[in-house]
Design an enzyme around this catalytic site. Structure first.
Site, mmCIF file in Angstrom:
data_model
loop_
_atom_site.group_PDB
_atom_site.id
_atom_site.type_symbol
_atom_site.label_atom_id
_atom_site.label_comp_id
_atom_site.label_asym_id
_atom_site.label_seq_id
_atom_site.Cartn_x
_atom_site.Cartn_y
_atom_site.Cartn_z
ATOM 1 N N TYR A 142 0.833 -1.213 0.000
ATOM 2 C CA TYR A 142 0.000 0.000 0.000
ATOM 3 C C TYR A 142 0.866 1.261 0.000
ATOM 4 O O TYR A 142 0.443 2.303 -0.481
ATOM 5 C CB TYR A 142 -0.896 0.035 1.240
ATOM 6 C CG TYR A 142 -2.203 -0.711 1.107
ATOM 7 C CD1 TYR A 142 -2.233 -2.050 0.744
ATOM 8 C CD2 TYR A 142 -3.405 -0.073 1.374
ATOM 9 C CE1 TYR A 142 -3.430 -2.726 0.651
ATOM 10 C CE2 TYR A 142 -4.619 -0.755 1.278
ATOM 11 C CZ TYR A 142 -4.625 -2.077 0.922
ATOM 12 O OH TYR A 142 -5.814 -2.736 0.823
ATOM 13 N N LYS A 191 3.508 -15.315 2.483
ATOM 14 C CA LYS A 191 3.691 -16.069 1.239
ATOM 15 C C LYS A 191 5.193 -16.315 1.102
ATOM 16 O O LYS A 191 5.837 -15.944 0.110
ATOM 17 C CB LYS A 191 3.106 -15.256 0.073
ATOM 18 C CG LYS A 191 3.057 -15.990 -1.250
ATOM 19 C CD LYS A 191 2.006 -17.092 -1.316
ATOM 20 C CE LYS A 191 2.122 -17.855 -2.629
ATOM 21 N NZ LYS A 191 1.299 -19.081 -2.660
ATOM 22 N N ASP A 223 -2.583 -18.419 0.728
ATOM 23 C CA ASP A 223 -3.583 -19.172 -0.051
ATOM 24 C C ASP A 223 -4.225 -20.247 0.813
ATOM 25 O O ASP A 223 -5.443 -20.441 0.807
ATOM 26 C CB ASP A 223 -2.976 -19.747 -1.346
ATOM 27 C CG ASP A 223 -1.632 -20.449 -1.131
ATOM 28 O OD1 ASP A 223 -1.084 -20.384 -0.008
ATOM 29 O OD2 ASP A 223 -1.141 -21.067 -2.093
ATOM 30 N N ASP A 247 -6.155 -7.072 4.375
ATOM 31 C CA ASP A 247 -7.313 -6.468 3.730
ATOM 32 C C ASP A 247 -8.225 -7.566 3.188
ATOM 33 O O ASP A 247 -9.434 -7.572 3.409
ATOM 34 C CB ASP A 247 -6.841 -5.555 2.586
ATOM 35 C CG ASP A 247 -7.991 -4.898 1.853
ATOM 36 O OD1 ASP A 247 -8.926 -4.431 2.526
ATOM 37 O OD2 ASP A 247 -7.964 -4.872 0.603
ATOM 38 N N ASP A 251 -11.975 -9.310 5.027
ATOM 39 C CA ASP A 251 -13.287 -9.345 4.356
ATOM 40 C C ASP A 251 -13.824 -10.771 4.322
ATOM 41 O O ASP A 251 -15.001 -11.016 4.539
ATOM 42 C CB ASP A 251 -13.179 -8.821 2.911
ATOM 43 C CG ASP A 251 -13.442 -7.318 2.808
ATOM 44 O OD1 ASP A 251 -13.166 -6.607 3.787
ATOM 45 O OD2 ASP A 251 -13.922 -6.875 1.743
HETATM 46 C C1 IPM Z 1 -10.269 -1.386 4.262
HETATM 47 C C2 IPM Z 1 -10.527 -0.768 2.920
HETATM 48 C C3 IPM Z 1 -9.375 0.179 2.594
HETATM 49 C C4 IPM Z 1 -8.127 -0.666 2.493
HETATM 50 C C5 IPM Z 1 -9.542 1.054 1.357
HETATM 51 C C6 IPM Z 1 -10.813 1.865 1.409
HETATM 52 C C7 IPM Z 1 -8.366 1.946 1.143
HETATM 53 O O1 IPM Z 1 -10.714 -1.755 1.966
HETATM 54 O O2 IPM Z 1 -10.131 -0.622 5.248
HETATM 55 O O3 IPM Z 1 -10.218 -2.603 4.346
HETATM 56 O O4 IPM Z 1 -7.855 -1.286 1.452
HETATM 57 O O5 IPM Z 1 -7.394 -0.720 3.475
HETATM 58 MG MG MG Z 2 -10.806 -3.751 2.774
#
Ligand code: IPM
Ligand code: MG
Length: 358
Positions: A142, A191, A223, A247, A251
């Site tokens: 990032y 990884k 993975d 990230d 999710d």
């Molecule tokens: C998160 C989001 C952010 C990230 C974006 C909005 C920059 O997806 O906080 O998980 O990738 O960190």
């Molecule tokens: Mg995110």
């Protein structure tokens, strides 16, 4: 006590959900004799529209002058065509970097009341799930060098994944301490079979492990971790990983909890200052429809009480109020199921605030 909170509602459903979290905090204040003052400041698309930049200096200053920050969400289709450096999402990265928020806590907790909403088979989730993802937040790909380039095969683009030992050591310590407060198990995800930066990550985590002999450490390739989260999520207690892997895995872990609308997060640096936000985004499709689930943001406020303000009974009271809301059968549209009572964002926030007791 008096606490100063900077509120960045942002775009899309951001203002609808932060409003409900403020309501919950105000109720905590009433019950426990604290005063929360909310200083609303701009970031994201709305800041681009109003002052021409996604993260104005006044916003950063207001954050630094506060005890902690409550954050909604930023971004939306209106700003999707802006170049990378000017996109609303850049505000999120700028806040993390400028405020030194290197540690991101993303708990994935399955409420027993919501087992129906979890897409995994009942035998996989039996007895509940409680995973803490610790994501490194100010390093890696990032923040590495990035750009466009010319190659012999035509135009290209690159983003560099880079970690220093110091960065890995700092997040590893953070994760080991978290594991000690929980069930003493830490899985470091990398990884290392392919990436040099992951090999440095693994070596450094192993070095830090010497200071935490009581924690059971294991390593897993990303993975495989993505697969294990679905196949056998109960094996995990604390997961520590890099910015990008975190990230993605957070999710994925959120689906275990049934809806991304339920998961809070805390971003923490040195000291007690932190930024608290739901892990979901600005959800332009449901903006202004009173449909958003405010639970992730309310639980983020609970994390703020616990981690930044040192108010753990108050945090427990907020979390219990969310459980009461679910136990009584209230559901926002994203987690609605047969026989439950559907409520909108505002009503959900009202009911949860009303259920906060001392
Ligand atoms: C998160 C989001 C952010 C990230 C974006 C909005 C920059 O997806 O906080 O998980 O990738 O960190
Ligand atoms: Mg995110």
């Amino acid at each position: 006590m008096e606490y100063k909170i900077a509120v960045i509602s942002g775009d899309g459903i951001g203002p609808e959900i932060t409003r409900e979290a403020e309501k919950a905090l105000a109720k905590v204040g009433q019950n426990y004799g604290h005063r929360f003052t909310f200083n609303h400041v701009l970031a994201g698309g709305c800041a681009i529209d109003e002052v021409g930049q996604c993260l104005p200096d006044e916003t950063l200053k207001a954050c630094r002058d506060s005890d902690s920050v409550l954050f909604g969400a930023v971004g939306g289709p209106k700003w999707d065509d802006l170049p990378g450096e000017q996109r609303p999402e850049k505000a999120v990265l700028g806040l993390r970097e400028s405020l030194g928020l290197y540690g991101n806590l993303r708990p994935a907790l399955l409420f027993p009341e919501l087992e129906d909403a979890c897409p995994l088979k009942p035998e996989i989730i039996e007895g509940g799930l409680d995973i803490m993802v610790v994501r490194e937040l100010t390093g890696g790909i990032y923040f590495g060098d990035k750009g466009l380039c010319e190659t012999e095969n035509g135009p290209g683009a690159y983003d560099v994944e880079i970690y220093t030992e110091r960065e890995v050591e700092r997040i590893a310590r953070f994760a080991f301490l978290m594991a000690m407060k929980r069930n003493g198990k830490l899985t470091s995800v990398d990884k290392a079979n392919v990436l040099e930066s992951s090999r440095l990550w693994r070596r450094t985590v192993n070095k830090v492990a010497k200071d935490f002999p009581e924690v059971e450490l294991s390593h897993m390739y990303v993975d495989n971790a993505a697969m294990q989260l679905i196949r056998n999520p109960k094996q995990f207690d604390v997961i520590v990983t890099s910015n990008m892997f975190g990230d993605i895995l957070s999710d994925e872990a959120s689906m275990i909890a049934g809806s991304i609308g339920l998961l809070p997060s805390a971003s923490i640096g040195e000291g007690t200052f932190g930024l608290y936000e739901p892990i979901h985004g600005s959800a332009p499709d449901i903006t202004g429809k009173d449909m958003a689930n405010p639970i992730a943001t309310i639980l983020s406020a609970a994390m703020m009480l616990r981690y930044s303000l040192g108010l753990s009974s108050e945090a427990d009271a907020v979390e219990e109020a969310v459980r009461v809301f679910l136990r009584e059968g209230y559901r926002t549209p994203d987690i609605m199921s047969n026989g439950m009572k559907q409520v909108g964002t505002r009503e959900a926030g009202d009911i949860i605030a009303e259920s906060i007791h001392r």
